[in-house]
Design a protein around this motif. Structure first.
Motif, PDB file in Angstrom:
ATOM      1  N   LEU A   1       0.835  -1.196   0.000  1.00 51.72           N
ATOM      2  CA  LEU A   1       0.000   0.000   0.000  1.00 51.72           C
ATOM      3  C   LEU A   1       0.870   1.246   0.000  1.00 51.72           C
ATOM      4  O   LEU A   1       1.966   1.247   0.566  1.00 51.72           O
ATOM      5  N   SER A   2       0.356   2.300  -0.612  1.00 49.46           N
ATOM      6  CA  SER A   2       1.027   3.590  -0.601  1.00 49.46           C
ATOM      7  C   SER A   2       0.061   4.650  -0.074  1.00 49.46           C
ATOM      8  O   SER A   2      -1.157   4.535  -0.242  1.00 49.46           O
ATOM      9  N   CYS A   3       0.628   5.661   0.554  1.00 45.62           N
ATOM     10  CA  CYS A   3      -0.152   6.807   1.031  1.00 45.62           C
ATOM     11  C   CYS A   3       0.634   8.050   0.659  1.00 45.62           C
ATOM     12  O   CYS A   3       1.694   8.310   1.230  1.00 45.62           O
ATOM     13  N   ALA A   4       0.113   8.797  -0.284  1.00 46.81           N
ATOM     14  CA  ALA A   4       0.803   9.985  -0.769  1.00 46.81           C
ATOM     15  C   ALA A   4       0.097  11.240  -0.291  1.00 46.81           C
ATOM     16  O   ALA A   4      -1.131  11.356  -0.408  1.00 46.81           O
ATOM     17  N   ALA A   5       0.871  12.146   0.233  1.00 48.54           N
ATOM     18  CA  ALA A   5       0.338  13.451   0.630  1.00 48.54           C
ATOM     19  C   ALA A   5       0.458  14.392  -0.550  1.00 48.54           C
ATOM     20  O   ALA A   5       1.559  14.597  -1.076  1.00 48.54           O
ATOM     21  N   SER A   6      -0.661  14.954  -0.947  1.00 51.99           N
ATOM     22  CA  SER A   6      -0.653  15.873  -2.082  1.00 51.99           C
ATOM     23  C   SER A   6      -0.953  17.281  -1.606  1.00 51.99           C
ATOM     24  O   SER A   6      -1.531  17.485  -0.547  1.00 51.99           O
ATOM     25  N   GLY A   7      -0.558  18.252  -2.426  1.00 55.63           N
ATOM     26  CA  GLY A   7      -0.747  19.642  -2.050  1.00 55.63           C
ATOM     27  C   GLY A   7       0.566  20.253  -1.610  1.00 55.63           C
ATOM     28  O   GLY A   7       1.637  19.693  -1.799  1.00 55.63           O
ATOM     29  N   SER A   8       0.468  21.392  -0.963  1.00 49.07           N
ATOM     30  CA  SER A   8       1.649  22.142  -0.567  1.00 49.07           C
ATOM     31  C   SER A   8       2.129  21.678   0.819  1.00 49.07           C
ATOM     32  O   SER A   8       1.820  22.287   1.827  1.00 49.07           O
ATOM     33  N   VAL A   9       2.896  20.592   0.825  1.00 53.01           N
ATOM     34  CA  VAL A   9       3.340  19.968   2.069  1.00 53.01           C
ATOM     35  C   VAL A   9       4.793  20.317   2.355  1.00 53.01           C
ATOM     36  O   VAL A   9       5.657  20.132   1.501  1.00 53.01           O
ATOM     37  N   LEU A  10       5.058  20.793   3.554  1.00 49.51           N
ATOM     38  CA  LEU A  10       6.426  21.059   3.970  1.00 49.51           C
ATOM     39  C   LEU A  10       7.001  19.872   4.736  1.00 49.51           C
ATOM     40  O   LEU A  10       8.102  19.423   4.444  1.00 49.51           O
ATOM     41  N   SER A  11       6.237  19.365   5.692  1.00 48.96           N
ATOM     42  CA  SER A  11       6.721  18.246   6.492  1.00 48.96           C
ATOM     43  C   SER A  11       5.548  17.521   7.145  1.00 48.96           C
ATOM     44  O   SER A  11       4.473  18.092   7.314  1.00 48.96           O
ATOM     45  N   ILE A  12       5.803  16.262   7.476  1.00 51.52           N
ATOM     46  CA  ILE A  12       4.830  15.450   8.191  1.00 51.52           C
ATOM     47  C   ILE A  12       5.577  14.722   9.296  1.00 51.52           C
ATOM     48  O   ILE A  12       6.637  14.144   9.032  1.00 51.52           O
ATOM     49  N   ASP A  13       5.065  14.751  10.515  1.00 52.89           N
ATOM     50  CA  ASP A  13       5.770  14.004  11.549  1.00 52.89           C
ATOM     51  C   ASP A  13       5.213  12.591  11.604  1.00 52.89           C
ATOM     52  O   ASP A  13       5.321  11.864  10.623  1.00 52.89           O
ATOM     53  N   TYR A  14       4.628  12.156  12.709  1.00 48.23           N
ATOM     54  CA  TYR A  14       4.226  10.768  12.849  1.00 48.23           C
ATOM     55  C   TYR A  14       3.083  10.425  11.895  1.00 48.23           C
ATOM     56  O   TYR A  14       2.140  11.187  11.735  1.00 48.23           O
ATOM     57  N   MET A  15       3.216   9.250  11.263  1.00 48.33           N
ATOM     58  CA  MET A  15       2.177   8.750  10.361  1.00 48.33           C
ATOM     59  C   MET A  15       1.791   7.341  10.783  1.00 48.33           C
ATOM     60  O   MET A  15       2.613   6.594  11.334  1.00 48.33           O
ATOM     61  N   ASN A  16       0.556   6.994  10.507  1.00 49.30           N
ATOM     62  CA  ASN A  16       0.022   5.695  10.899  1.00 49.30           C
ATOM     63  C   ASN A  16      -0.739   5.033   9.759  1.00 49.30           C
ATOM     64  O   ASN A  16      -1.271   5.711   8.870  1.00 49.30           O
ATOM     65  N   TRP A  17      -0.826   3.725   9.862  1.00 53.92           N
ATOM     66  CA  TRP A  17      -1.788   2.942   9.104  1.00 53.92           C
ATOM     67  C   TRP A  17      -2.801   2.387  10.098  1.00 53.92           C
ATOM     68  O   TRP A  17      -2.422   1.858  11.149  1.00 53.92           O
ATOM     69  N   TYR A  18      -4.060   2.506   9.747  1.00 53.39           N
ATOM     70  CA  TYR A  18      -5.157   1.903  10.484  1.00 53.39           C
ATOM     71  C   TYR A  18      -5.910   1.005   9.506  1.00 53.39           C
ATOM     72  O   TYR A  18      -5.777   1.121   8.294  1.00 53.39           O
ATOM     73  N   ARG A  19      -6.760   0.127  10.071  1.00 44.48           N
ATOM     74  CA  ARG A  19      -7.630  -0.667   9.217  1.00 44.48           C
ATOM     75  C   ARG A  19      -8.979  -0.885   9.917  1.00 44.48           C
ATOM     76  O   ARG A  19      -9.070  -0.851  11.139  1.00 44.48           O
ATOM     77  N   GLN A  20      -9.987  -1.096   9.098  1.00 42.80           N
ATOM     78  CA  GLN A  20     -11.315  -1.362   9.628  1.00 42.80           C
ATOM     79  C   GLN A  20     -11.887  -2.587   8.941  1.00 42.80           C
ATOM     80  O   GLN A  20     -12.316  -2.517   7.768  1.00 42.80           O
TER      81      GLN A  20
ATOM     82  N   ALA B   1       0.079   0.149  12.327  1.00 46.37           N
ATOM     83  CA  ALA B   1       1.504   0.459  12.444  1.00 46.37           C
ATOM     84  C   ALA B   1       1.686   1.965  12.381  1.00 46.37           C
ATOM     85  O   ALA B   1       0.829   2.685  11.857  1.00 46.37           O
ATOM     86  N   GLY B   2       2.823   2.432  12.909  1.00 50.08           N
ATOM     87  CA  GLY B   2       3.130   3.847  12.872  1.00 50.08           C
ATOM     88  C   GLY B   2       4.614   4.057  12.643  1.00 50.08           C
ATOM     89  O   GLY B   2       5.427   3.164  12.910  1.00 50.08           O
ATOM     90  N   ILE B   3       4.965   5.251  12.144  1.00 55.67           N
ATOM     91  CA  ILE B   3       6.359   5.532  11.833  1.00 55.67           C
ATOM     92  C   ILE B   3       6.649   7.010  12.057  1.00 55.67           C
ATOM     93  O   ILE B   3       5.854   7.884  11.710  1.00 55.67           O
ATOM     94  N   THR B   4       7.801   7.295  12.675  1.00 60.60           N
ATOM     95  CA  THR B   4       8.232   8.675  12.872  1.00 60.60           C
ATOM     96  C   THR B   4       8.834   9.225  11.582  1.00 60.60           C
ATOM     97  O   THR B   4       9.131   8.468  10.644  1.00 60.60           O
ATOM     98  N   ASP B   5       9.086  10.537  11.555  1.00 59.43           N
ATOM     99  CA  ASP B   5       9.710  11.110  10.365  1.00 59.43           C
ATOM    100  C   ASP B   5      11.160  10.656  10.236  1.00 59.43           C
ATOM    101  O   ASP B   5      11.730  10.743   9.146  1.00 59.43           O
ATOM    102  N   GLY B   6      11.706  10.118  11.319  1.00 55.25           N
ATOM    103  CA  GLY B   6      13.057   9.582  11.269  1.00 55.25           C
ATOM    104  C   GLY B   6      13.119   8.114  10.892  1.00 55.25           C
ATOM    105  O   GLY B   6      14.205   7.542  10.768  1.00 55.25           O
ATOM    106  N   GLY B   7      11.948   7.486  10.734  1.00 55.40           N
ATOM    107  CA  GLY B   7      11.908   6.105  10.281  1.00 55.40           C
ATOM    108  C   GLY B   7      11.743   5.067  11.378  1.00 55.40           C
ATOM    109  O   GLY B   7      11.772   3.859  11.105  1.00 55.40           O
ATOM    110  N   ASP B   8      11.581   5.483  12.618  1.00 55.84           N
ATOM    111  CA  ASP B   8      11.342   4.517  13.699  1.00 55.84           C
ATOM    112  C   ASP B   8       9.911   4.001  13.606  1.00 55.84           C
ATOM    113  O   ASP B   8       8.971   4.789  13.550  1.00 55.84           O
ATOM    114  N   ALA B   9       9.783   2.674  13.611  1.00 55.68           N
ATOM    115  CA  ALA B   9       8.491   2.048  13.342  1.00 55.68           C
ATOM    116  C   ALA B   9       7.972   1.291  14.552  1.00 55.68           C
ATOM    117  O   ALA B   9       8.751   0.770  15.370  1.00 55.68           O
ATOM    118  N   ASN B  10       6.660   1.206  14.641  1.00 55.59           N
ATOM    119  CA  ASN B  10       5.976   0.406  15.649  1.00 55.59           C
ATOM    120  C   ASN B  10       4.845  -0.348  14.978  1.00 55.59           C
ATOM    121  O   ASN B  10       4.257   0.147  14.010  1.00 55.59           O
TER     122      ASN B  10
END
Length: 122
Positions: A20-39, A49-58
């Motif tokens: 899966l891919s998740c792309a942020a579109s628009g005028s983006v400067l930065s994103i910190d923590y990102m997650n995947w959820y499911r239903q 799962a989640g990941i920091t902007d530095g690549g640390d994953a949980n």
């Protein structure tokens, strides 16, 4: 206007893989923590799962050792490599950005994508 767009879902047999891919579109400067959820059908949304902007994953316990989360900050894109898929992985998968900063300096909290369907079935 910024948004998150998921892609890569589909139908796969048990034991198969999807990315899966998740792309942020628009005028983006930065994103910190990102997650995947499911239903899953008929159930509540759950964190995958989640990941920091530095690549640390949980990871959630149900996907640990099978799924791999990653991101490409230069492309403002997050990924979820799903391996050894099981029927119980069937769900709509959503990506989430906890905090996103736009190039105009505005901060957006709690941004969600529209979801992508993953179906694991023979």
């Amino acid at each position: 206007q910024v948004q998150l767009v998921e892609s890569g879902g589909g139908l796969v047999q048990p034991g198969g893989s999807l990315r899966l891919s998740c792309a942020a579109s628009g005028s983006v400067l930065s994103i910190d923590y990102m997650n995947w959820y499911r239903q899953p059908p008929g159930l509540q949304r759950e964190w995958v799962a989640g990941i920091t902007d530095g690549g640390d994953a949980n990871y959630g316990d149900s996907v640990k050792g099978r799924f791999i989360i990653s991101r490409d900050n230069a492309k403002n894109t997050m990924y979820l490599q799903m391996n050894s898929l099981k029927a119980e992985d069937t769900a709509v998968y959503y990506c989430n950005a906890v905090r996103l900063v736009r190039r105009d300096g505005q901060t957006v909290f709690g941004l969600w994508g529209q979801g992508t369907q993953v179906t694991v079935s023979s």
